[in-house]
Write an enzyme that holds these catalytic residues in place. Structure first.
Site, short mmCIF file in Angstrom:
data_model
loop_
_atom_site.label_atom_id
_atom_site.label_comp_id
_atom_site.label_asym_id
_atom_site.label_seq_id
_atom_site.Cartn_x
_atom_site.Cartn_y
_atom_site.Cartn_z
N ASP A 1 12.44 15.46 10.37
CA ASP A 1 11.56 16.61 10.26
C ASP A 1 12.01 17.55 9.17
O ASP A 1 11.23 18.28 8.62
CB ASP A 1 11.48 17.36 11.60
CG ASP A 1 12.86 17.67 12.14
OD1 ASP A 1 13.84 17.38 11.44
OD2 ASP A 1 12.96 18.20 13.25
N ASP B 1 15.64 11.23 15.51
CA ASP B 1 16.26 12.54 15.68
C ASP B 1 16.29 12.84 17.16
O ASP B 1 15.53 12.26 17.92
CB ASP B 1 15.36 13.61 15.05
CG ASP B 1 15.67 13.76 13.59
OD1 ASP B 1 16.58 13.07 13.14
OD2 ASP B 1 15.00 14.56 12.92
N ASP C 1 15.86 15.27 5.34
CA ASP C 1 15.65 13.91 5.83
C ASP C 1 14.86 13.07 4.83
O ASP C 1 14.69 11.88 5.03
CB ASP C 1 14.87 13.91 7.15
CG ASP C 1 15.70 14.48 8.28
OD1 ASP C 1 16.94 14.34 8.22
OD2 ASP C 1 15.14 15.07 9.21
#
Length: 1209
Positions: A786, A465, A790
């Site tokens: 997070d 990310d 996801d």
């Protein structure tokens, strides 16, 4: 044992509640039965019994706004009456149980029996002392004292067995203890937000009591049962309790029941806690499991059948760590996942363990053969020599003597076996992993699944990310476009029109979660603390920078008064809040990604604070002049807007498209999230180590590209791709909109940045890279995440990293490793540790196998030539102990060095023992064998001592054999230092003092060796040595180090004949699709099928497939084959299981090990089965029924003939 504690706990609570029922307005029983109702029933029940939720709050002596007073006596009383929020864990295995398990080892059992027989015989004296004639060897120098000492050997063997068992048990015990420590560490990190005495505080989940007012928000995992009081748009995934995959919308008047263990998928709100611990829904299930008999009646009384009970029962018995109700272990994602949990520890066999088990089995078989031959030769030689050559008659009174000989031979055979079987291998892996996990804690990696740490060493790709991982996640507004002016830094408050300013402050203050705040810094000079959503913090910070204050606006418009809230989710990409103005009309404030919100704006505030028309072409100009320049500086652009709505007729709030339209833009701000200073260096290390870093982010492509260049993920002038989610999807789908593997293969090798991506894009990318056969090695992918969304990608990846600070509970639940500092450079540390585990195991193997080869050959040839092994049973056991247990401790705890990051990752089928290691093993074995045989056959002349060969049965230990034993051990000690390097490095002492454990063990072993030789006497068959003899032994040992340098000089490339060992062949790899996604398909009746039947089905099925394949290739009527249905859902990827029987014992070739035609045919079109993942093969009753899913569903074009063949079983 867990059932006892649970039921005690239960009955204790029962008693308490009867006596204290009066203190609160409702008893635990009432609340518990209330929580069992669902939906409308519950609403009716609340109305009838209590009136409304406020009444319940009053009865529980709590306030919906202020929460509990939070005084210690009050909390204590609540815990007394309603129980605590934790479920008593199962008791760990006691040390004695572990000892008992260690005793189950076959080789140890054989040794024990042999030792006991030997003991028994040594006490048996045949009548008549005239047994001199029984055997030639008997007539040696045997005095009375020696005959008495016959029992010593048996006793010594028993003693060493006990030693080995205790050491093994102790290792298991400390491992278990560490694991529990880890669990409790994970649990303590689990905090939840509650309101106490009007303050919002975060408390550990176990501290929550009945009556607490808890704040729930997107991504939470509910820690207790409760009733919904107020909130917006709260949607819950209750699949873990009900199995229904649809999200359930909660509201006070339709369905106010919030249940523990369920996930909040959207929205936010408050609940009053009504049941905790064993009385909550999840708790009741656990209690049912653990309590067996006495709980049965309670189950009947409850009369609510629960689908989870069965699967969870297995879970309880599997003893998978302490059963707390902590979210990190709650059942996730419905029944299927529960089964996954149930088989978890059976399946957690990583690549490394797979390779090791295979190697250990091969070595074990070889050892077995050698020991059998040794025993046979000894027995034959003795009988031929005694009865044929010397023509002795078999006298009845001599029988015990002969039996004693045979037992002695048997013991020698067993010791050869003990030395040959490397039982230290699994131990070394465990020690190495446990040690790494403990140390990784210090490097901010909290490992949840042991094998993840080793898989990380093989990683070839990291999909990271951006926000929070590569960047600091401290958002600050640095540019703004307000009132037709683009300010490159924070504008002066006086330059902004007052009307605009007022609108701007209200829009930001009201249209954000009220939990988001900016607090004064903790220490002087630090930055202000940002609490809550970071983007919102950035906007609030902007308000403060404009010298305004958001608090008064919020206190004027408290959260309860907000009329409607459209919370942020990944589809809307915006958030809006509706408030009622004093004149009864409505005003809606909106904020979100600028390209999305601007599309819905039709007016914009000008410099005078008046709205002017905002046409599409104005918008395009704004995108060019304002938004793109901001994005190219790496800023996120956020648009803030508002809309006034009439009070009558009241708008239809559910029709979002109409409501979120005709907005008036107030301003566009550019938010910067600076790159973490240590990230560029970490990424450079990754790239040098052969790991590709890809950035997957929801941001717009220009921002993403700017940050990627700052981080060093992309370098200007390279050949790479930066795609947006839309474009990525367009490229990987065919005309029908199905994802095609070949198309992904064209993209992923060059893809570096995926921007504006949805969670499904992330999952698709990860799956595409893992399933790709584009490279000869399967890619091993690590993913960071997070958000709740996801989850699928984290599960699919080989290693999932969740963020410890910013991550939601759901993400942590799906992950393998939690980054406690959310920092990318911690991932690099994980790679280092993972590679280190692999190297530690290889070092240990190199050392262990040298000793094995030498000891087995010495015992074998010695037995054949001199009828007695030069290394006695007890000595071998001691060697075994230093080799296996101590050496695994010493070599498995080497700390990692930066040099590990200089090489490319090993592949999944790279053999454990490389050519270089093979060269080392054989080279050192040659040196050791030469010296030991020299000592054995001419040693007595060199040292002028008596020969120890051909000694009679109970003769005293000779110096000759003691020297051999001592030299052998010295050579092992110095070879242990050689074993520290496996890639042919010259300096074996490099960094030796960084590993205190290693030094301690080598010196300790040396000290014990001195004691054994000088004072061991009869039990160890040692006689004390002189100083010069000791010097020689040490000198020969030191020769190992010199010889190591000689071996290092020989180039490995010349030694083509050396084989590598310990690789996983394609055939044995287990396909790693989420086998559990449809374990459902195999029902229990089918599981009961006996193994034979399955083999038979399988054989038949194989033949049919082969016939079909041949036919299909001959026929040209491909079009005639039906097209399978499109595979859109994840679950559909694998709707066609095929029985696959994998043997849990050593791999016995089954019917299909030779189906070459079929393989040749299929290879052209489908990928080879990719190797084992974290959760493969559900093993049940010794039969592995894994569902081998049709690979070509994703790899060949879905319409191809092969595909339909494979699917039609």
């Amino acid at each position: 044992m867990g059932d006892m504690t649970n039921s005690d706990f239960y009955s204790k609570n029962q008693r308490n509640e009867s006596s204290h029922g009066g203190e609160f307005g409702c008893t635990m029983e009432e609340l518990r039965s209330l929580m069992e109702l669902r939906g409308t029933e519950a609403v009716v029940k609340i109305k009838e019994t209590y009136g409304d939720t406020d009444t319940i709050c009053r009865r529980l002596k709590t306030s919906p706004v202020e929460g509990l007073p939070g005084t210690a006596p009050d909390l204590e009383k609540r815990k007394q009456i309603f129980g605590q929020n934790f479920i008593p864990p199962k008791k760990p295995k006691t040390f004695l149980q572990l000892v008992w398990e260690a005793l189950q080892d076959v080789t140890l059992i054989i040794l024990e029996i042999a030792a006991i027989i030997s003991l028994g015989l040594s006490f048996y004296h045949p009548p008549g002392e005239n047994n001199e004639g029984c055997a030639t060897a008997q007539a040696g120098a045997e005095d009375e004292g020696e005959a008495e000492a016959g029992w010593i050997e048996g006793a010594a063997i028993l003693l060493s067995v006990i030693c080995v068992v205790l050491v093994t048990a102790f290792n298991d015990w400390s491992k278990e203890k560490q694991f529990r420590g880890l669990q409790s560490r994970i649990e303590q990190e689990q905090k939840f937000t509650v309101v106490r005495a009007g303050q919002v505080v975060q408390i550990p989940v176990a501290e929550i009591v009945v009556g607490d007012i808890a704040q729930v928000k997107y991504g939470d995992l509910l820690p207790a049962d409760g009733l919904f009081i107020q909130g917006n748009d709260l949607k819950i995934d209750e699949s873990s309790l009900t199995g229904e995959s649809d999200q359930v919308r909660k509201s006070v008047d339709k369905d106010p029941m919030l249940l523990s263990g369920t996930h909040v998928m959207e929205g936010s709100g408050r609940m009053v806690v009504t049941a905790v611990g064993v009385n909550s829904q999840t708790g009741i299930i656990f209690t049912l499991l653990g309590a067996g008999g006495e709980e049965e009646e309670k189950k009947d009384k409850k009369g609510k059948p629960n689908p989870l009970v069965d699967q969870k029962r297995t879970k309880q018995q599997d003893g998978a760590a302490a059963m707390e109700m902590q979210p990190l272990k709650s059942a996730e994602g419905g029944d299927t996942d529960d089964k996954k949990k149930a088989n978890m520890h059976k399946k957690e066999k990583s690549v490394l363990q797979g390779k090791l088990t295979k190697l250990a089995v091969q070595i074990g078989k070889a050892g077995l053969v050698m020991s059998a031959i040794t025993v046979i030769i000894l027995v034959l030689y003795f009988t031929v020599d005694t009865f044929v050559v010397n023509k002795k008659p078999w006298l009845p009174e001599c029988t015990p003597v002969y039996v004693q000989y045979f037992v002695k031979f048997f013991i020698i055979g067993v010791t050869v076996l003990v030395v040959a079987v490397p039982e230290g291998l699994p131990l070394a892996v465990t020690i190495s992993l446990a040690y790494s996990v403990k140390k990784m804690m210090k490097d901010n990696n909290l490992v949840r699944h042991l094998d993840a740490c080793e898989t990380m060493g093989n990683a070839t790709a990291i999909c990271s990310d951006k926000t929070g991982t590569l960047t600091t996640n401290r958002m600050t507004v640095v540019q703004a476009y307000v009132g037709d002016v683009h300010y490159k830094e924070i504008p002066d408050p006086s330059s902004i029109n007052a009307k605009t300013m007022e609108l701007l402050v209200s829009a930001i203050a009201i249209n954000s979660a009220y939990t988001t705040k900016i607090l004064p810094p903790e220490k002087e000079g630090a930055l202000p603390r940002q609490v809550g959503n970071k983007t919102e913090c950035g906007l609030l910070g902007f308000v403060l920078d404009l010298k305004q204050d958001y608090e008064p606006v919020r206190s004027q418009m408290p959260e309860e008064k907000l009329y409607k809230v459209y919370t942020f989710n990944s589809v809307r990409k915006s958030m809006s809040t509706v408030i009622k103005l004093p004149d009864e009309s409505f005003r809606m404030y909106s904020k979100g990604a600028s390209e999305i919100v601007l599309k819905k704006c039709c007016k914009i505030l000008n410099g005078a604070g008046e709205p002017r028309v905002f046409r599409p072409r104005d918008r395009d100009e704004m995108v060019k002049k304002v938004i793109e320049p901001m994005a190219c500086d790496g800023l996120r652009t956020i648009c803030v807007a508002y809309r006034d709505l009439p009070s009558s007729p009241e708008p239809d709030w559910d029709n979002e498209n109409d409501i979120l339209n005709d907005l008036t833009c107030i301003c566009v701000v550019g938010i910067e999230d600076p790159v973490r200073p240590e990230v560029p260096e970490a990424i450079r290390k990754c790239q040098r180590a052969g790991i590709t870093v890809r950035m997957v982010t929801g941001d717009n492509i220009n921002t993403a590209r700017a940050i990627a260049i700052k981080c060093g993920i992309i370098h200007p002038g390279e050949d790479f791709l930066c795609l947006e989610g839309k474009e990525f999807n367009r490229r990987i789908r065919n005309e029908k909109g199905e994802i095609e593997q070949e198309r992904i293969d064209k993209i992923w090798p060059k893809l570096r940045v995926l921007a504006r991506s949805s969670p499904t894009d992330k999952h698709t990318l990860v799956k595409g890279i893992i399933d790709s056969t584009h490279t000869e090695q399967r890619q091993v992918v690590a993913v960071t995440g997070d958000g709740t969304n996801d989850g699928p990608a984290l599960k699919k990846a080989d290693v999932g990293f969740a963020m410890g600070i910013a991550g939601t509970d759901v993400a942590k639940e799906a992950s393998d490793i939690i980054l406690t500092d959310d920092n990318f450079s911690s991932i690099v540390k994980a790679v280092m540790w993972g590679r280190n585990v692999y190297d530690s195991i290889s070092k240990f193997l190199q050392f262990q196998l040298t000793v094995n080869v030498v000891a087995v050959i010495v015992a074998f040839t010695g037995a054949c030539i001199t009828q007695d092994s030069p290394l006695k049973a007890v000595q071998m056991l001691w060697v075994n102990l230093i080799m296996d247990t101590f050496a695994s401790l010493a070599l498995a705890t080497e700390p990692p060095t930066e040099t590990l990051l200089l090489r490319k990752p090993y592949g999944r089928n790279k053999p454990l023992i490389s050519r270089t290691m093979m060269k080392n093993i054989l080279g050192h074995a040659v040196y050791q064998l030469t010296l030991i045989f020299t000592l054995l056959f001419v040693g007595e002349k060199m040292f002028q001592i008596d020969s120890g060969r051909n000694a009679p049965l109970h003769s005293p230990p000779s110096e000759h054999y003691t020297i051999i034993f001592n030299t052998f051990v010295m050579m092992q000690l110095f070879n242990e230092i050689n074993a520290r390097k496996i890639h042919g490095e010259r300096n074996v002492f490099d960094g030796i003092f960084r590993n205190p454990i290693f030094c301690t063990i080598v010196l300790g072993t040396f000290a014990i060796q001195i004691v054994i030789v000088q004072f061991g006497g009869k039990p160890f068959s040692c006689s004390p040595l002189q100083l010069d003899q000791w010097m020689w032994c040490i000198f020969i040992g030191l020769g190992e180090l010199v010889w190591g340098q000689v071996i290092a000089t020989i180039p490995t490339s010349r030694l083509k004949f050396l084989k590598e060992a310990g690789r996983l062949t394609q055939k044995e790899e287990i396909p790693e699709e989420e086998l559990n996604e449809d374990v459902e398909e195999i029902d229990h009746a089918e599981r009961e099928l006996r193994r034979g039947q399955i083999l038979w089905f399988r054989g038949l099925n194989r033949i049919q497939t082969q016939i079909r394949v041949v036919k299909a290739f001959r026929s040209s009527l491909y079009e005639g084959l039906e097209k399978p249905e499109s595979r859109t859902s994840i679950h559909n990827f694998m709707a066609h299981p095929e029985f696959r029987v994998e043997d849990s014992q050593p791999h016995i070739p089954l019917i299909d090990d030779t189906d070459l035609e079929e393989d040749a045919a299929l290879k052209q079109n489908s990928s080879p089965p990719s190797s084992l993942n974290k959760n493969n093969s559900a093993i049940d009753s010794g039969i592995n029924l894994t569902t081998d899913t049709s690979k070509s569903a994703t790899s060949s074009s879905p319409g191809s003939p092969i595909h339909s063949l494979e699917t039609s079983l």
